[in-house]
Design an enzyme around this catalytic site. Structure first.
Site, PDB file in Angstrom:
ATOM      1  N   ARG A   1      24.531  -3.376  52.922  1.00  0.00           N
ATOM      2  CA  ARG A   1      25.413  -4.445  53.330  1.00  0.00           C
ATOM      3  C   ARG A   1      26.579  -3.990  53.760  1.00  0.00           C
ATOM      4  O   ARG A   1      27.410  -3.289  53.398  1.00  0.00           O
ATOM      5  CB  ARG A   1      25.614  -5.273  52.177  1.00  0.00           C
ATOM      6  CG  ARG A   1      26.090  -6.770  52.208  1.00  0.00           C
ATOM      7  CD  ARG A   1      26.016  -7.361  50.815  1.00  0.00           C
ATOM      8  NE  ARG A   1      27.406  -7.059  50.268  1.00  0.00           N
ATOM      9  CZ  ARG A   1      28.047  -7.909  49.426  1.00  0.00           C
ATOM     10  NH1 ARG A   1      27.619  -9.173  49.547  1.00  0.00           N
ATOM     11  NH2 ARG A   1      28.998  -7.409  48.849  1.00  0.00           N
TER      12      ARG A   1
ATOM     13  N   THR B   1      31.349  -7.087  57.408  1.00  0.00           N
ATOM     14  CA  THR B   1      30.860  -8.366  57.849  1.00  0.00           C
ATOM     15  C   THR B   1      29.981  -8.830  56.718  1.00  0.00           C
ATOM     16  O   THR B   1      29.614 -10.284  56.952  1.00  0.00           O
ATOM     17  CB  THR B   1      29.799  -8.216  59.128  1.00  0.00           C
ATOM     18  OG1 THR B   1      28.681  -7.283  58.607  1.00  0.00           O
ATOM     19  CG2 THR B   1      30.603  -7.331  60.210  1.00  0.00           C
TER      20      THR B   1
ATOM     21  N   ASP C   1      29.878  -3.158  41.637  1.00  0.00           N
ATOM     22  CA  ASP C   1      28.787  -2.797  42.546  1.00  0.00           C
ATOM     23  C   ASP C   1      27.721  -2.050  41.847  1.00  0.00           C
ATOM     24  O   ASP C   1      28.094  -1.053  41.307  1.00  0.00           O
ATOM     25  CB  ASP C   1      29.544  -1.534  43.510  1.00  0.00           C
ATOM     26  CG  ASP C   1      28.792  -1.251  44.652  1.00  0.00           C
ATOM     27  OD1 ASP C   1      27.673  -0.881  44.382  1.00  0.00           O
ATOM     28  OD2 ASP C   1      29.053  -1.301  45.761  1.00  0.00           O
TER      29      ASP C   1
ATOM     30  N   ASP D   1      26.857   1.577  42.760  1.00  0.00           N
ATOM     31  CA  ASP D   1      27.518   2.590  42.218  1.00  0.00           C
ATOM     32  C   ASP D   1      27.711   2.560  40.862  1.00  0.00           C
ATOM     33  O   ASP D   1      27.736   3.690  40.340  1.00  0.00           O
ATOM     34  CB  ASP D   1      28.990   2.312  42.748  1.00  0.00           C
ATOM     35  CG  ASP D   1      29.297   2.337  44.285  1.00  0.00           C
ATOM     36  OD1 ASP D   1      28.530   3.269  44.831  1.00  0.00           O
ATOM     37  OD2 ASP D   1      30.325   1.850  44.799  1.00  0.00           O
TER      38      ASP D   1
END
Ligand code: PRP
Ligand code: URA
Length: 209
Positions: free
Chosen positions: A104, A108, A200, A203
């Site tokens: 991703r 944006t 995340d 991560d």
């Protein structure tokens, strides 16, 4: 419209709290994501068709049940989806595994596809697309587009944490796809993160931040 189901089994909810905690380290995060995925697989496979099988027990003949033909493919969306694969294979060891690489764009929030490798008979398989996070829905929608383009038609989407925005977008674009999640959270923040979420997922699974 496909099914939307929050899997609120107490064990799933307890384990989800463990990985949401910011103090949960990479090793525990990985282990517990696996455990939750196994528990979710139990629920997600609930409607698998059965057929009769004639067998002899040590005591008598019987008409028993076995899974009918439908073969399964697990398709993780890279990277974070990889963390859910082993847990599902615990229950469905004969499943084949395809991979769809998607990242991703941080600004944006648009998904970009960078890798697709699927079992050649994907069109004949019950497909479980797995990714811990359903945020804007962009990655899931594009991954399912890629699967349908290659003939897959029997698709379920399985995630740990979802945002209302992502659920709505996925249901609108792919109304035939059942969605299973361990939690429906409150909203997305301005950076596209699920709130409260778990941060995340990639991560945290791979220790890259
Ligand atoms: C994360 C997550 C999903 C996606 C969800 O992946 O694992 O794939 O974001 O967001 P969306 O619903 O708004 O598309 P990311 O792009 O961070 O890639 P990674 O798994 O490689 O870290
Ligand atoms: N991707 C993640 O890993 N976490 C979020 O909260 C949103 C997208």
């Amino acid at each position: 419209m496909g099914k939307f189901q929050v899997l609120d089994h107490p064990l799933i909810q307890h384990k989800l709290t463990i990985i949401r905690n910011k103090n949960c380290g990479t090793r525990s995060f990985r282990e517990v994501v696996n455990e939750i995925s196994t528990l979710m697989a139990y629920e997600v496979s609930r409607d698998m068709p059965l057929q009769n099988k004639e067998i002899e027990t040590p005591v008598a003949h019987m008409t028993a049940k076995e899974l009918a033909g439908k073969k399964v493919a697990i398709v993780p969306i890279l990277r974070a989806g990889i963390g859910m694969v082993d847990g599902i294979l615990e229950l469905i060891p004969a499943a084949k595994v395809g991979h769809i690489g998607m990242y991703r764009d941080e600004k944006t929030l648009q998904p970009h596809e960078y890798f697709v490798k699927l079992p050649s008979d994907i069109d004949q398989r019950q497909v479980f697309v797995v990714d811990p996070m359903l945020a804007t829905g962009g990655s899931a929608i594009m991954a399912i587009d890629a699967l349908k383009k290659r003939g897959a038609s029997n698709i379920k989407f399985v995630c740990l944490v979802s945002a209302p925005e992502g659920v709505k977008a996925l249901q609108e674009k792919h109304p035939d796809v059942d969605i299973y999640t361990a939690a429906l959270d409150d909203h997305l923040n301005e950076d596209g993160y699920i709130v409260p979420g778990l941060g995340d997922a990639g991560d945290r699974l791979f220790g890259t931040k």
